[in-house]
Design a protein around this motif. Sequence first.
Motif, PDB file in Angstrom:
ATOM      1  N   ASN A 100       0.872  -1.171   0.000  1.00 38.38           N
ATOM      2  CA  ASN A 100       0.000   0.000   0.000  1.00 38.38           C
ATOM      3  C   ASN A 100       0.909   1.222   0.000  1.00 38.38           C
ATOM      4  OD1 ASN A 100      -1.678   2.181   0.537  1.00 38.38           O
ATOM      5  ND2 ASN A 100      -2.982   1.048   1.957  1.00 38.38           N
ATOM      6  N   PRO A 101       1.000   1.928  -1.138  1.00 38.89           N
ATOM      7  CA  PRO A 101       1.928   3.061  -1.233  1.00 38.89           C
ATOM      8  C   PRO A 101       1.631   4.172  -0.237  1.00 38.89           C
ATOM      9  CG  PRO A 101       0.464   2.987  -3.121  1.00 38.89           C
ATOM     10  CD  PRO A 101       0.273   1.695  -2.395  1.00 38.89           C
ATOM     11  N   GLU A 102       0.439   4.171   0.358  1.00 39.38           N
ATOM     12  CA  GLU A 102       0.098   5.201   1.326  1.00 39.38           C
ATOM     13  C   GLU A 102       0.630   4.872   2.725  1.00 39.38           C
ATOM     14  OE1 GLU A 102      -4.084   5.909   1.247  1.00 39.38           O
ATOM     15  OE2 GLU A 102      -4.096   6.584  -0.836  1.00 39.38           O
ATOM     16  N   ILE A 103       1.046   3.624   2.926  1.00 34.14           N
ATOM     17  CA  ILE A 103       1.589   3.219   4.226  1.00 34.14           C
ATOM     18  C   ILE A 103       3.098   3.064   4.066  1.00 34.14           C
ATOM     19  CG2 ILE A 103       1.563   1.498   6.074  1.00 34.14           C
ATOM     20  CD1 ILE A 103      -1.277   0.774   5.215  1.00 34.14           C
ATOM     21  N   LYS A 104       3.834   4.044   4.527  1.00 34.71           N
ATOM     22  CA  LYS A 104       5.278   4.056   4.338  1.00 34.71           C
ATOM     23  C   LYS A 104       5.973   3.161   5.374  1.00 34.71           C
ATOM     24  CE  LYS A 104       4.773   7.091   1.109  1.00 34.71           C
ATOM     25  NZ  LYS A 104       4.892   6.654  -0.319  1.00 34.71           N
ATOM     26  N   PRO A 105       7.093   2.557   5.008  1.00 33.22           N
ATOM     27  CA  PRO A 105       7.863   1.767   5.980  1.00 33.22           C
ATOM     28  C   PRO A 105       8.322   2.638   7.138  1.00 33.22           C
ATOM     29  CG  PRO A 105       8.601   1.328   3.734  1.00 33.22           C
ATOM     30  CD  PRO A 105       7.674   2.505   3.652  1.00 33.22           C
ATOM     31  N   ASN A 106       8.298   2.071   8.324  1.00 35.92           N
ATOM     32  CA  ASN A 106       8.777   2.754   9.521  1.00 35.92           C
ATOM     33  C   ASN A 106      10.180   2.242   9.813  1.00 35.92           C
ATOM     34  OD1 ASN A 106       9.351   3.798  12.033  1.00 35.92           O
ATOM     35  ND2 ASN A 106       7.430   3.160  12.986  1.00 35.92           N
ATOM     36  N   LEU A 107      11.162   3.053   9.593  1.00 38.53           N
ATOM     37  CA  LEU A 107      12.550   2.627   9.737  1.00 38.53           C
ATOM     38  C   LEU A 107      13.075   2.784  11.161  1.00 38.53           C
ATOM     39  CD1 LEU A 107      14.025   4.062   6.413  1.00 38.53           C
ATOM     40  CD2 LEU A 107      12.930   1.846   6.849  1.00 38.53           C
TER      41      LEU A 107
END
Length: 218
Positions: free
Chosen positions: A151-158
Motif C-alpha cells: 500500500n503506497p500510502e503506508i510508508k515503511p517505519n525505519l
Amino acid sequence: MSNQALIEATKTFVKETLKDAEGGHDWFHIERVYKNALLIAKGETVDLLVVTLGALLHDIADSKFHNGDSTIGPKVAGAFLLKHNVDSATINHVIKIIENISYSSNIGTENAFKSIELDVVQDADRLDAIGAIGIARTFNYGGFKNRALYNPEIKPNLNLTKAEYKASNAPTINHFYEKLLLLKDMMNTKTGGKIAKQRHQYMVDFLQQFDAEWEGKR
C-alpha cells in the motif's frame, strides 16, 4: 547417548513438534538453518554440538505463534535436552542462543549474551530470511496473517521499537525495508556476510522489478 544419536533424536522431536507449523517456520526452515549453520561453522572455531542443537531448536516455539511469549521456546528446548541427559553447560548455552537469536530481541537493546556459536546460528537464521527463500517466506507469512501485499500510502517505519515491530500489521513489502534489507550489514561472520551480500542483491533486484510492475513500467 552419543552426540549423533542426540542430534537424530532432536531432528525427530523438531519434525514432530513443527509438523503443523506455518510454512515459513516449519521443519524445512529449521533444516535450512541447520545446513547454513554447518556451512558457516566450517570457517569458525566453535562447539559444533552447541551450534547444531541451537540451530535445530531455535524456533521450537516461535513467540509469533504463542501470543508473543518468548519464554516458551527456551523452556521446551531445555526440557527436551534435560530429558536426554545433556550437560548443563550445553543446555544453558543452547537456551541463551534461543533467547537472543531473533531480530526483535535485539531491537533497542545491547545483547548482553555473546558467543561465536550464537553468531553462527544467528547468521544462519538471518540468511534464511533473505534472498529467494526469504522473499517466499515473507509473502507466505504475509498471506498467513492476511496482510496487504503493498500500500503506497503506508510508508515503511525505519525506526520501529520492539513493541511496534511485534505488533506491526503493515503491508508485506514494508517488511523488506523495515528488516530484511538491513540484515546484510548485521551479519556476524565472514562466511555469513559473503552469502548475505548475494542474497541481499537478489532482494534489491526483486523490489525494483516489483515497483516497476506496480507502476506499469515493465
